[in-house]
Design a protein around this motif. Structure first.
Motif, PDB file in Angstrom:
ATOM      1  N   PRO A   1      18.759  56.667  17.424  1.00 14.27           N
ATOM      2  CA  PRO A   1      19.194  56.404  16.042  1.00 14.27           C
ATOM      3  C   PRO A   1      19.779  54.997  15.883  1.00 14.27           C
ATOM      4  O   PRO A   1      19.509  54.310  14.891  1.00 14.27           O
ATOM      5  N   TRP A   2      20.583  54.545  16.852  1.00 16.29           N
ATOM      6  CA  TRP A   2      21.153  53.197  16.802  1.00 16.29           C
ATOM      7  C   TRP A   2      20.041  52.154  16.848  1.00 16.29           C
ATOM      8  O   TRP A   2      20.045  51.196  16.077  1.00 16.29           O
ATOM      9  N   PHE A   3      19.099  52.333  17.755  1.00 20.40           N
ATOM     10  CA  PHE A   3      17.991  51.388  17.906  1.00 20.40           C
ATOM     11  C   PHE A   3      17.179  51.303  16.611  1.00 20.40           C
ATOM     12  O   PHE A   3      16.859  50.219  16.132  1.00 20.40           O
ATOM     13  N   ASP A   4      16.848  52.458  16.024  1.00 27.96           N
ATOM     14  CA  ASP A   4      16.091  52.485  14.763  1.00 27.96           C
ATOM     15  C   ASP A   4      16.827  51.740  13.652  1.00 27.96           C
ATOM     16  O   ASP A   4      16.241  50.919  12.943  1.00 27.96           O
ATOM     17  N   LYS A   5      18.131  52.013  13.506  1.00 29.16           N
ATOM     18  CA  LYS A   5      18.911  51.370  12.445  1.00 29.16           C
ATOM     19  C   LYS A   5      19.006  49.866  12.664  1.00 29.16           C
ATOM     20  O   LYS A   5      18.866  49.075  11.726  1.00 29.16           O
ATOM     21  N   THR A   6      19.208  49.463  13.908  1.00 28.77           N
ATOM     22  CA  THR A   6      19.293  48.041  14.234  1.00 28.77           C
ATOM     23  C   THR A   6      17.995  47.327  13.903  1.00 28.77           C
ATOM     24  O   THR A   6      17.994  46.254  13.300  1.00 28.77           O
ATOM     25  N   PHE A   7      16.863  47.923  14.282  1.00 25.77           N
ATOM     26  CA  PHE A   7      15.580  47.297  14.006  1.00 25.77           C
ATOM     27  C   PHE A   7      15.287  47.242  12.510  1.00 25.77           C
ATOM     28  O   PHE A   7      14.716  46.279  12.017  1.00 25.77           O
ATOM     29  N   ARG A   8      15.682  48.273  11.760  1.00 22.98           N
ATOM     30  CA  ARG A   8      15.465  48.254  10.301  1.00 22.98           C
ATOM     31  C   ARG A   8      16.224  47.104   9.654  1.00 22.98           C
ATOM     32  O   ARG A   8      15.754  46.499   8.701  1.00 22.98           O
ATOM     33  N   GLN A   9      17.405  46.803  10.184  1.00 26.04           N
ATOM     34  CA  GLN A   9      18.193  45.698   9.635  1.00 26.04           C
ATOM     35  C   GLN A   9      17.634  44.346  10.069  1.00 26.04           C
ATOM     36  O   GLN A   9      17.584  43.408   9.282  1.00 26.04           O
ATOM     37  N   ALA A  10      17.225  44.241  11.319  1.00 25.86           N
ATOM     38  CA  ALA A  10      16.760  42.960  11.850  1.00 25.86           C
ATOM     39  C   ALA A  10      15.329  42.639  11.439  1.00 25.86           C
ATOM     40  O   ALA A  10      14.991  41.485  11.186  1.00 25.86           O
ATOM     41  N   ALA A  11      14.489  43.658  11.367  1.00 27.46           N
ATOM     42  CA  ALA A  11      13.066  43.447  11.052  1.00 27.46           C
ATOM     43  C   ALA A  11      12.559  44.636  10.245  1.00 27.46           C
ATOM     44  O   ALA A  11      11.958  45.562  10.788  1.00 27.46           O
ATOM     45  N   PRO A  12      12.813  44.643   8.940  1.00 28.25           N
ATOM     46  CA  PRO A  12      12.449  45.787   8.098  1.00 28.25           C
ATOM     47  C   PRO A  12      10.975  46.189   8.168  1.00 28.25           C
ATOM     48  O   PRO A  12      10.647  47.356   7.978  1.00 28.25           O
ATOM     49  N   SER A  13      10.099  45.261   8.469  1.00 24.43           N
ATOM     50  CA  SER A  13       8.680  45.599   8.518  1.00 24.43           C
ATOM     51  C   SER A  13       8.240  46.091   9.898  1.00 24.43           C
ATOM     52  O   SER A  13       7.084  46.465  10.086  1.00 24.43           O
ATOM     53  N   ALA A  14       9.160  46.137  10.860  1.00 26.48           N
ATOM     54  CA  ALA A  14       8.808  46.591  12.209  1.00 26.48           C
ATOM     55  C   ALA A  14       8.428  48.066  12.188  1.00 26.48           C
ATOM     56  O   ALA A  14       9.004  48.868  11.461  1.00 26.48           O
ATOM     57  N   MET A  15       7.430  48.408  12.971  1.00 27.36           N
ATOM     58  CA  MET A  15       7.000  49.800  13.113  1.00 27.36           C
ATOM     59  C   MET A  15       7.379  50.269  14.518  1.00 27.36           C
ATOM     60  O   MET A  15       7.005  49.644  15.504  1.00 27.36           O
ATOM     61  N   LEU A  16       8.137  51.350  14.590  1.00 29.80           N
ATOM     62  CA  LEU A  16       8.548  51.901  15.870  1.00 29.80           C
ATOM     63  C   LEU A  16       7.871  53.244  16.077  1.00 29.80           C
ATOM     64  O   LEU A  16       7.834  54.066  15.172  1.00 29.80           O
ATOM     65  N   THR A  17       7.332  53.453  17.261  1.00 24.25           N
ATOM     66  CA  THR A  17       6.718  54.728  17.608  1.00 24.25           C
ATOM     67  C   THR A  17       7.407  55.251  18.863  1.00 24.25           C
ATOM     68  O   THR A  17       7.396  54.577  19.898  1.00 24.25           O
ATOM     69  N   TRP A  18       8.023  56.397  18.746  1.00 20.17           N
ATOM     70  CA  TRP A  18       8.707  57.015  19.885  1.00 20.17           C
ATOM     71  C   TRP A  18       7.794  58.078  20.463  1.00 20.17           C
ATOM     72  O   TRP A  18       7.266  58.926  19.743  1.00 20.17           O
ATOM     73  N   HIS A  19       7.639  58.089  21.780  1.00 24.83           N
ATOM     74  CA  HIS A  19       6.824  59.091  22.452  1.00 24.83           C
ATOM     75  C   HIS A  19       7.702  60.120  23.174  1.00 24.83           C
ATOM     76  O   HIS A  19       7.188  61.041  23.794  1.00 24.83           O
TER      77      HIS A  19
END
Length: 61
Positions: free
Chosen positions: A37-55
């Motif tokens: 959750p921390w990683f997702d929130k951080t990336f949304r703030q730093a790079a809103p267009s980033a796509m994250l896929t968790w396996h």
């Protein structure tokens, strides 16, 4: 930590702002995923267009 903020981080100049990147994190030892959750929130703030896929789900070994 000011060297890591804005134009203070010289390594930022090595990669163009519009560059695309892909990363894979691989653990060579047994581990438990924590902090998703921390990683997702951080990336949304730093790079809103980033796509994250968790396996692996948060808390999974």
């Amino acid at each position: 930590m000011l060297e890591d903020v804005g134009a203070g981080d010289l390594t930022v100049q090595l990669v163009p702002a519009d560059a695309m990147a892909q990363a894979t994190v691989i653990s060579r030892e047994v581990a438990v995923l924590c902090g998703q959750p921390w990683f997702d929130k951080t990336f949304r703030q730093a790079a809103p267009s980033a796509m994250l896929t968790w396996h692996v789900a948060e808390g999974a070994a």
